[in-house]
Design a protein around this motif. Structure first.
Motif, mmCIF file in Angstrom:
data_model
loop_
_atom_site.group_PDB
_atom_site.id
_atom_site.type_symbol
_atom_site.label_atom_id
_atom_site.label_comp_id
_atom_site.label_asym_id
_atom_site.label_seq_id
_atom_site.Cartn_x
_atom_site.Cartn_y
_atom_site.Cartn_z
ATOM 1 N N ILE A 7 44.890 -26.758 98.293
ATOM 2 C CA ILE A 7 45.777 -26.240 99.141
ATOM 3 C C ILE A 7 46.723 -27.341 99.827
ATOM 4 O O ILE A 7 47.980 -27.225 100.008
ATOM 5 C CB ILE A 7 44.870 -25.323 99.914
ATOM 6 N N ARG A 8 45.905 -28.335 100.302
ATOM 7 C CA ARG A 8 46.527 -29.339 101.157
ATOM 8 C C ARG A 8 47.900 -30.129 100.111
ATOM 9 O O ARG A 8 49.017 -30.287 100.481
ATOM 10 C CB ARG A 8 45.605 -30.363 101.640
ATOM 11 N N THR A 9 47.536 -30.336 99.014
ATOM 12 C CA THR A 9 48.308 -30.973 98.025
ATOM 13 C C THR A 9 49.535 -29.902 97.754
ATOM 14 O O THR A 9 50.612 -30.420 97.722
ATOM 15 C CB THR A 9 47.955 -31.438 96.606
ATOM 16 N N PHE A 10 49.160 -28.616 97.452
ATOM 17 C CA PHE A 10 50.327 -27.687 97.182
ATOM 18 C C PHE A 10 51.197 -27.763 98.551
ATOM 19 O O PHE A 10 52.421 -27.662 98.071
ATOM 20 C CB PHE A 10 49.677 -26.304 97.028
ATOM 21 N N VAL A 11 50.812 -27.706 99.683
ATOM 22 C CA VAL A 11 51.522 -27.485 100.799
ATOM 23 C C VAL A 11 52.660 -28.663 100.800
ATOM 24 O O VAL A 11 53.854 -28.624 101.155
ATOM 25 C CB VAL A 11 50.779 -27.496 102.024
ATOM 26 N N ALA A 39 44.915 -26.522 88.911
ATOM 27 C CA ALA A 39 43.592 -26.036 89.231
ATOM 28 C C ALA A 39 43.886 -24.619 90.111
ATOM 29 O O ALA A 39 43.298 -23.802 90.098
ATOM 30 C CB ALA A 39 42.673 -26.743 90.016
ATOM 31 N N LEU A 40 44.708 -24.873 91.401
ATOM 32 C CA LEU A 40 45.168 -23.868 92.283
ATOM 33 C C LEU A 40 45.864 -22.687 91.464
ATOM 34 O O LEU A 40 45.350 -21.474 91.682
ATOM 35 C CB LEU A 40 46.059 -24.484 93.322
ATOM 36 N N GLU A 41 46.909 -22.994 90.495
ATOM 37 C CA GLU A 41 47.476 -21.739 89.680
ATOM 38 C C GLU A 41 46.356 -20.999 88.951
ATOM 39 O O GLU A 41 46.660 -19.965 88.807
ATOM 40 C CB GLU A 41 48.521 -22.428 89.016
ATOM 41 N N GLU A 42 45.607 -21.713 88.136
ATOM 42 C CA GLU A 42 44.490 -21.267 87.448
ATOM 43 C C GLU A 42 43.723 -20.123 88.472
ATOM 44 O O GLU A 42 43.251 -18.882 88.003
ATOM 45 C CB GLU A 42 43.792 -22.041 86.873
ATOM 46 N N ASP A 45 45.591 -17.275 89.550
ATOM 47 C CA ASP A 45 46.267 -16.678 88.433
ATOM 48 C C ASP A 45 47.786 -16.361 88.659
ATOM 49 O O ASP A 45 48.309 -15.167 88.362
ATOM 50 C CB ASP A 45 45.415 -15.333 88.079
ATOM 51 N N ILE A 46 48.379 -17.304 89.302
ATOM 52 C CA ILE A 46 49.982 -17.134 89.687
ATOM 53 C C ILE A 46 50.548 -18.535 89.154
ATOM 54 O O ILE A 46 49.648 -19.577 89.014
ATOM 55 C CB ILE A 46 50.286 -16.811 90.888
ATOM 56 N N ARG A 47 51.793 -18.615 88.989
ATOM 57 C CA ARG A 47 52.615 -19.779 88.844
ATOM 58 C C ARG A 47 53.367 -20.063 90.207
ATOM 59 O O ARG A 47 53.968 -19.204 90.624
ATOM 60 C CB ARG A 47 53.625 -19.671 87.574
ATOM 61 N N LEU A 48 52.869 -21.313 90.777
ATOM 62 C CA LEU A 48 53.439 -21.677 91.980
ATOM 63 C C LEU A 48 54.922 -22.255 92.195
ATOM 64 O O LEU A 48 55.513 -21.991 93.074
ATOM 65 C CB LEU A 48 52.378 -22.424 92.781
ATOM 66 N N PHE A 49 55.093 -22.796 90.879
ATOM 67 C CA PHE A 49 56.315 -23.814 90.704
ATOM 68 C C PHE A 49 56.845 -23.652 89.384
ATOM 69 O O PHE A 49 56.255 -23.485 88.479
ATOM 70 C CB PHE A 49 56.279 -25.093 90.997
#
Length: 301
Positions: A7-11, A39-42, A45-49
């Motif tokens: 999550i920190r990396t995503f932010v 891993a976060l997208e999996e 179950d969504i695409r973040l970017f």
């Protein structure tokens, strides 16, 4: 813990708009950052970017998740800070920034003192005369000279900082003293300016008999490094506008002399800026109070 790091990396990827920039910010490889996002997208179950060859744009779901992710990180950081306060051992990492003159002379020397008092807090200090963006740089606090452009930030005023026009005796011997602000506006004197990419047109605000006058000045040299300007002035290359505390020792030793004392510069505000959402972080408050005390104690009387 791995999920929280994802999550920190995503932010940071969201805020910086770049996988590689976020990786550098977090001191990990771009491959690790990409794996964390995957891993976060999996997991979600969504695409973040949306990924293209040149750009990385957040999806609608990614933009929605960003705001929730911020709340998660802030809640964890505040909980850890509060636990540290309860145990009288505040812990964690603080990212702070300051302009070069203030940072080199006061903030940087005080960092080891603060670390000695709070050994579990790590400090990441960024020194720059450029205007930095708190969100982009991931800063917890920024010491600042001037008026912030971003009204969403919290501001803690420290003092009105006296400024002075000054030059080396060698420059005065060669060019004479300017008698009025018109001498500067006309280009009759060499003025050394602080410039950086994206800087507004530079003017010197002087208190004249007719009120405050903003003088457009020019000279042979410009730099985005304030100490470079001071060194040029010491070498007799022109007049500088500086906070008095930055050149106090040079003035006392006669290496620089005041210029145009009849029309002095308008003082500049010295302040500490920090994001609204981090105002409750106990360790950030500890650092801000500590540094403000050091700054006020170091200002010339």
């Amino acid at each position: 813990m791995a999920y929280l790091e994802n999550i920190r990396t995503f932010v940071r990827v969201y805020e910086l708009g770049s996988m590689s920039a976020a990786a550098r910010d977090q001191r990990i490889s771009a491959a690790v950052a990409s794996a964390r996002i995957a891993a976060l997208e999996e997991h979600l179950d969504i695409r973040l970017f949306q990924r293209t060859t040149r750009k990385l744009n957040p999806t609608e779901q990614g933009a929605l998740f960003y705001h929730s992710a911020l709340r998660i990180i802030e809640a964890v950081d505040e909980a850890e800070a509060e636990i540290g306060q309860v145990t009288r051992s505040p812990r964690g990492t603080l990212h702070i920034a300051a302009p070069l003159g203030l940072g080199q002379r006061i903030i940087a020397p005080a960092v080891p003192e603060f670390k000695a008092l709070y050994p579990l807090i790590n400090i990441r200090l960024r020194l720059s005369d450029r205007r930095l963006d708190l969100a982009t740089e991931g800063l917890d606090a920024m010491f600042f000279l001037g008026v912030p452009e971003d009204s969403s930030l919290r501001i803690r005023k420290i003092a009105d900082c006296e400024r002075i026009l000054c030059a080396a005796p060698a420059y005065i011997a060669r060019n004479g003293l300017p008698e009025t602000s018109d001498s500067l506006a006309s280009g009759a004197h060499d003025c050394l300016n602080l410039r950086y990419v994206g800087a507004p047109e530079f003017q010197w605000p002087l208190r004249t008999p007719d009120g405050v006058r903003r003088i457009s000045v020019s000279g042979p040299f410009e730099s985005d490094h304030g100490d470079a300007l001071t060194q040029w002035a010491l070498n007799g290359h022109g007049i500088i506008l500086k906070p008095r505390f930055e050149v106090h020792d040079h003035l006392e030793a006669g290496r620089l002399v005041p210029v145009l004392e009849s029309e002095p510069p308008v003082p500049i505000q010295m302040a500490c800026l920090y994001p609204h959402k981090r105002r409750q972080d106990p360790k950030a408050r500890l650092l801000i109070e500590f540094m403000i005390e050091r700054i006020l104690g170091a200002m010339p009387g």
